[in-house]
Design a protein around this motif. Structure first.
Motif, PDB file in Angstrom:
ATOM      1  N   GLY A   1      -0.465  -7.086   7.674  1.00  0.00           N
ATOM      2  CA  GLY A   1       0.676  -7.689   6.995  1.00  0.00           C
ATOM      3  C   GLY A   1       1.011  -7.063   5.665  1.00  0.00           C
ATOM      4  N   LEU A   2       0.488  -5.880   5.365  1.00  0.00           N
ATOM      5  CA  LEU A   2       0.833  -5.191   4.132  1.00  0.00           C
ATOM      6  C   LEU A   2       2.145  -4.433   4.314  1.00  0.00           C
ATOM      7  CD1 LEU A   2      -2.258  -5.755   3.706  1.00  0.00           C
ATOM      8  CD2 LEU A   2      -2.352  -3.601   2.457  1.00  0.00           C
ATOM      9  N   ARG A   3       2.878  -4.255   3.235  1.00  0.00           N
ATOM     10  CA  ARG A   3       4.046  -3.378   3.242  1.00  0.00           C
ATOM     11  C   ARG A   3       3.520  -1.959   3.006  1.00  0.00           C
ATOM     12  NH1 ARG A   3       9.623  -3.210   2.037  1.00  0.00           N
ATOM     13  NH2 ARG A   3      10.256  -1.047   2.504  1.00  0.00           N
ATOM     14  N   TYR A   4       3.613  -1.121   4.033  1.00  0.00           N
ATOM     15  CA  TYR A   4       3.053   0.225   3.943  1.00  0.00           C
ATOM     16  C   TYR A   4       4.156   1.222   3.614  1.00  0.00           C
ATOM     17  CZ  TYR A   4       0.953   4.673   5.239  1.00  0.00           C
ATOM     18  OH  TYR A   4       0.503   5.968   5.221  1.00  0.00           O
TER      19      TYR A   4
ATOM     20  N   TRP B   1      -0.257  13.074   9.985  1.00  0.00           N
ATOM     21  CA  TRP B   1      -0.731  12.306  11.151  1.00  0.00           C
ATOM     22  C   TRP B   1      -1.933  11.447  10.776  1.00  0.00           C
ATOM     23  CZ3 TRP B   1      -5.537  12.450  13.478  1.00  0.00           C
ATOM     24  CH2 TRP B   1      -5.653  11.687  14.640  1.00  0.00           C
ATOM     25  N   ALA B   2      -2.885  12.039  10.070  1.00  0.00           N
ATOM     26  CA  ALA B   2      -4.097  11.295   9.707  1.00  0.00           C
ATOM     27  C   ALA B   2      -3.770  10.111   8.808  1.00  0.00           C
ATOM     28  CB  ALA B   2      -5.092  12.230   9.022  1.00  0.00           C
ATOM     29  N   ALA B   3      -2.840  10.291   7.867  1.00  0.00           N
ATOM     30  CA  ALA B   3      -2.491   9.213   6.946  1.00  0.00           C
ATOM     31  C   ALA B   3      -1.928   8.015   7.692  1.00  0.00           C
ATOM     32  CB  ALA B   3      -1.484   9.730   5.922  1.00  0.00           C
ATOM     33  N   GLU B   4      -1.040   8.251   8.629  1.00  0.00           N
ATOM     34  CA  GLU B   4      -0.418   7.168   9.379  1.00  0.00           C
ATOM     35  C   GLU B   4      -1.408   6.510  10.336  1.00  0.00           C
ATOM     36  OE1 GLU B   4       2.351   4.595  11.275  1.00  0.00           O
ATOM     37  OE2 GLU B   4       2.349   5.609   9.325  1.00  0.00           O
ATOM     38  N   SER B   5      -2.172   7.322  11.064  1.00  0.00           N
ATOM     39  CA  SER B   5      -3.065   6.782  12.093  1.00  0.00           C
ATOM     40  C   SER B   5      -4.252   6.036  11.493  1.00  0.00           C
ATOM     41  CB  SER B   5      -3.569   7.920  12.994  1.00  0.00           C
ATOM     42  OG  SER B   5      -2.492   8.555  13.651  1.00  0.00           O
ATOM     43  N   PHE B   6      -4.856   6.600  10.466  1.00  0.00           N
ATOM     44  CA  PHE B   6      -6.089   6.026   9.931  1.00  0.00           C
ATOM     45  C   PHE B   6      -5.838   4.840   9.010  1.00  0.00           C
ATOM     46  CE2 PHE B   6      -8.371  10.393  10.330  1.00  0.00           C
ATOM     47  CZ  PHE B   6      -8.282  10.287  11.708  1.00  0.00           C
ATOM     48  N   TYR B   7      -4.734   4.860   8.279  1.00  0.00           N
ATOM     49  CA  TYR B   7      -4.518   3.817   7.281  1.00  0.00           C
ATOM     50  C   TYR B   7      -3.188   3.068   7.447  1.00  0.00           C
ATOM     51  CZ  TYR B   7      -8.302   6.399   5.059  1.00  0.00           C
ATOM     52  OH  TYR B   7      -9.485   7.027   4.806  1.00  0.00           O
ATOM     53  N   GLY B   8      -2.139   3.768   7.792  1.00  0.00           N
ATOM     54  CA  GLY B   8      -0.826   3.141   7.870  1.00  0.00           C
ATOM     55  C   GLY B   8      -0.753   2.034   8.907  1.00  0.00           C
TER      56      GLY B   8
ATOM     57  N   LEU C   1       0.864  -1.177   0.000  1.00  0.00           N
ATOM     58  CA  LEU C   1       0.000   0.000   0.000  1.00  0.00           C
ATOM     59  C   LEU C   1       0.901   1.227   0.000  1.00  0.00           C
ATOM     60  CD1 LEU C   1      -2.631   1.606   0.273  1.00  0.00           C
ATOM     61  CD2 LEU C   1      -2.472   1.289   2.757  1.00  0.00           C
ATOM     62  N   LEU C   2       0.824   2.019  -1.078  1.00  0.00           N
ATOM     63  CA  LEU C   2       1.617   3.238  -1.205  1.00  0.00           C
ATOM     64  C   LEU C   2       0.651   4.419  -1.159  1.00  0.00           C
ATOM     65  CD1 LEU C   2       4.484   3.791  -3.823  1.00  0.00           C
ATOM     66  CD2 LEU C   2       3.312   5.614  -2.608  1.00  0.00           C
ATOM     67  N   GLN C   3       0.697   5.152  -0.068  1.00  0.00           N
ATOM     68  CA  GLN C   3      -0.233   6.269   0.120  1.00  0.00           C
ATOM     69  C   GLN C   3       0.474   7.594  -0.168  1.00  0.00           C
ATOM     70  OE1 GLN C   3      -3.459   7.960   3.414  1.00  0.00           O
ATOM     71  NE2 GLN C   3      -1.830   6.611   4.106  1.00  0.00           N
ATOM     72  N   ILE C   4      -0.118   8.393  -1.030  1.00  0.00           N
ATOM     73  CA  ILE C   4       0.388   9.735  -1.317  1.00  0.00           C
ATOM     74  C   ILE C   4      -0.225  10.686  -0.285  1.00  0.00           C
ATOM     75  CG2 ILE C   4       0.456  11.599  -3.026  1.00  0.00           C
ATOM     76  CD1 ILE C   4       0.239   9.448  -5.204  1.00  0.00           C
ATOM     77  N   VAL C   5       0.641  11.342   0.495  1.00  0.00           N
ATOM     78  CA  VAL C   5       0.186  12.133   1.644  1.00  0.00           C
ATOM     79  C   VAL C   5       0.342  13.618   1.333  1.00  0.00           C
ATOM     80  CG1 VAL C   5       0.435  12.532   4.112  1.00  0.00           C
ATOM     81  CG2 VAL C   5       0.935  10.266   3.163  1.00  0.00           C
TER      82      VAL C   5
END
Length: 564
Positions: free
Chosen positions: A484-487, A470-477, A460-464
């Protein structure tokens, strides 16, 4: 994310046989208040004469108030007290672990001196056949209030309430808004309130003789239109609030529903406030694996439903969190994900699919069995490129240079597929795409929630965007790593944000988002979520893609080695 949704609650026609409704508001009567009195001056002797009269008046008033209304009163035999377990101190509550950062307030205790959360979680024993009435509420959680009823609980379609007959003496009316955002007052004001009215057992006070007590009690109770068998509980919750946003539908609704109800093994009825027919159609595949019964529409079903056990409200552990330490059976987010795979893989649940027994091998209860990705032994010449899904947005947080991003993915060795999700996109379609994908790229937003459909070992590659770290890491990361996903994260640089052109690249808005965030959620949302688009730096993004590709290549080699 906590994106506000303007919901238009369509009033459905009460034609579905499986939908039921009840309840309006009925505030409890206020207790009488004694006024202080005293003697002074020349009036002392008159006060002394009035004392006996005042005492007699108060006693009479107290006696009158204790006479129950003829529409509610019922007398029963004394209840047995639940024996206190030796391991009470080991009872878990639904308070979150420290890592979730949710604070505790207070928790009332049941008449048996057990914490209410022990009844809610089922650790205090079942209530299907027990004759003891229990009414308690756990209001200790920052996110939700939850009440537990055991005895003769009957829904009242006319007053938005639940009547608990044979309630323990001393029980008081309780009011609950069964939604998991208690900290957000503006949203909670829109949630329908349920009033729980206890009807005490008066037989111990001698108000009825033993020969007529049973028939008299039953004649005064609300007549049951639907009597659910002992052992079938009810869970009452709301699908109002932010329902309509996929993130909140999972984080505030479906996952807390799993946490609260899975212990019943399907022998539970869901009683829904602010019921939406589209919600049942969209998530029916999940619900039918948690309950063996039709959903009850709280508002529009006019029948009285009778239960021996009821939970009003949902337990919640955090944002997309199922904490095994707080679950009586140790289940975690992986078990919820397995339920999603069962529901959206096209299989039909068996009659015991909701129980604790393992399901058929075609619908595994655990994580997908392959820890490594794409172990294709027959592809000796050239292995297939890993599949990457790119989720795009159209209104805000748009990738302005999408063609360059797609090209970068292709050059890194991926087979990119762009998906433009719409509200009407069927979940089975999204699940099928992600369950077969090796990587997912998405800008921070509600659509990232669909990582719940991905297999462990995938990326999972999230563009922040700026201001949303903070929200990106807490809610999804964190939840993604739990599965077990590679974040991985691509953090948008100040000059890559459209806010730089609007406010200036060296402005406080761009360089120090904490200044805006300190003004509250809505100010932060207005600037960083609603008004920001991004231009991805292809060179820096390409480095992340190569790291992701290397991770998948190693996972593939692991899979081939395991196959041999």
């Amino acid at each position: 994310m906590q994106q506000p949704q303007h919901h238009h609650h369509h009033k459905p026609k009460p034609v579905l046989s499986g939908s039921l409704s009840w309840i309006r508001r009925s505030p409890p009567p206020s207790p009488p208040h004694k006024k202080p009195w005293g003697a002074g001056g020349g009036r002392g002797r008159y006060a002394c004469r009035l004392v006996p009269l005042l005492v007699l008046t108060l006693y009479s008033l107290f006696t009158v108030l204790r006479i129950p209304s003829s529409s509610l009163v019922v007398n029963t035999a004394d209840s047995e007290r639940v024996e206190r377990r030796d391991d009470v101190e080991a009872f878990k509550t639904h308070l979150p672990s420290n890592q979730n950062g949710l604070e505790a307030r207070e928790e009332t205790r049941s008449p048996a001196s057990l914490p209410c959360s022990a009844f809610i979680s089922g650790e205090a024993g079942g209530g299907g056949e027990s004759s003891e009435g229990v009414l308690c509420c756990d209001r200790s959680h920052y996110r939700s209030d939850v009440c537990y009823l055991r005895g003769d609980a009957r829904t009242d379609p006319s007053t938005s309430s639940v009547l608990l007959y044979d309630a323990p003496r001393g029980a008081v009316p309780e009011k609950v808004r069964p939604y998991t955002r208690k900290f957000e007052e503006s949203i909670m004001r829109t949630i329908d309130e349920v009033t729980i009215l206890p009807v005490a057992d008066d037989s111990a006070n001698g108000t009825e003789d033993s020969s007529s007590s049973s028939s008299g009690r039953n004649s005064l109770r609300r007549r049951c239109d639907v009597r659910h068998p002992p052992g079938v509980a009810a869970v009452v919750f709301s699908t109002g609030g932010y329902t309509g946003n996929v993130y909140h539908e999972f984080s505030d609704g479906l996952i807390p529903l799993f946490v609260t109800s899975q212990r019943f093994g399907g022998e539970v009825v869901f009683v829904v406030l602010e019921y939406h027919y589209w919600w049942l159609g969209r998530y029916g595949a999940i619900l039918e694996r948690l309950t063996n019964y039709k959903v009850v529409d709280f508002r529009y079903d006019r029948r009285v439903h009778c239960f021996s056990e009821m939970i009003v409200g949902l337990r919640i552990h955090g944002e997309l969190v199922v904490d095994p330490k707080l679950m009586p059976n140790g289940k975690g987010l992986q078990d919820f994900q397995a339920l999603l795979h069962q529901g959206y893989s096209g299989g039909k649940p068996s009659s015991s699919s909701s129980s604790s027994a393992p399901a058929a091998s075609s619908l595994p209860l655990g994580l997908p069995s392959r820890p490594c990705v794409r172990a294709d032994d027959h592809a000796a010449a050239k292995p297939a490129k890993p599949k990457m899904l790119i989720f795009i947005r159209k209104q805000n947080r748009v990738i302005l240079n999408l063609p360059h991003v797609v090209t970068a993915c292709r050059r890194a060795g991926f087979a990119p597929h762009v998906m433009n999700l719409r509200r009407q996109t069927p979940l089975p379609v999204i699940h099928a795409a992600l369950a077969s994908a090796d990587a997912m790229v998405a800008v921070h937003g509600a659509a990232v929630t669909h990582f719940l459909f991905m297999r462990p070992g995938t990326v999972l590659l999230q563009i922040v965007p700026v201001g949303l770290d903070w929200a990106a890491e807490s809610f999804y990361g964190k939840p993604a790593q739990e599965l077990g996903l590679r974040y991985m994260e691509y953090k948008v640089a100040p000059e890559e944000s459209s806010l730089a052109a609007e406010y200036g690249v060296n402005s406080t808005v761009v360089r120090d988002p904490s200044v805006i965030s300190s003004q509250g959620w809505w100010e932060m949302k207005k600037v960083y979520m609603d008004r920001q688009n991004v231009t991805v730096g292809v060179k820096r993004f390409g480095e992340l893609l190569r790291t992701a590709r290397l991770h998948l290549r190693n996972a593939t080699a692991c899979g081939k080695a395991a196959a041999r």
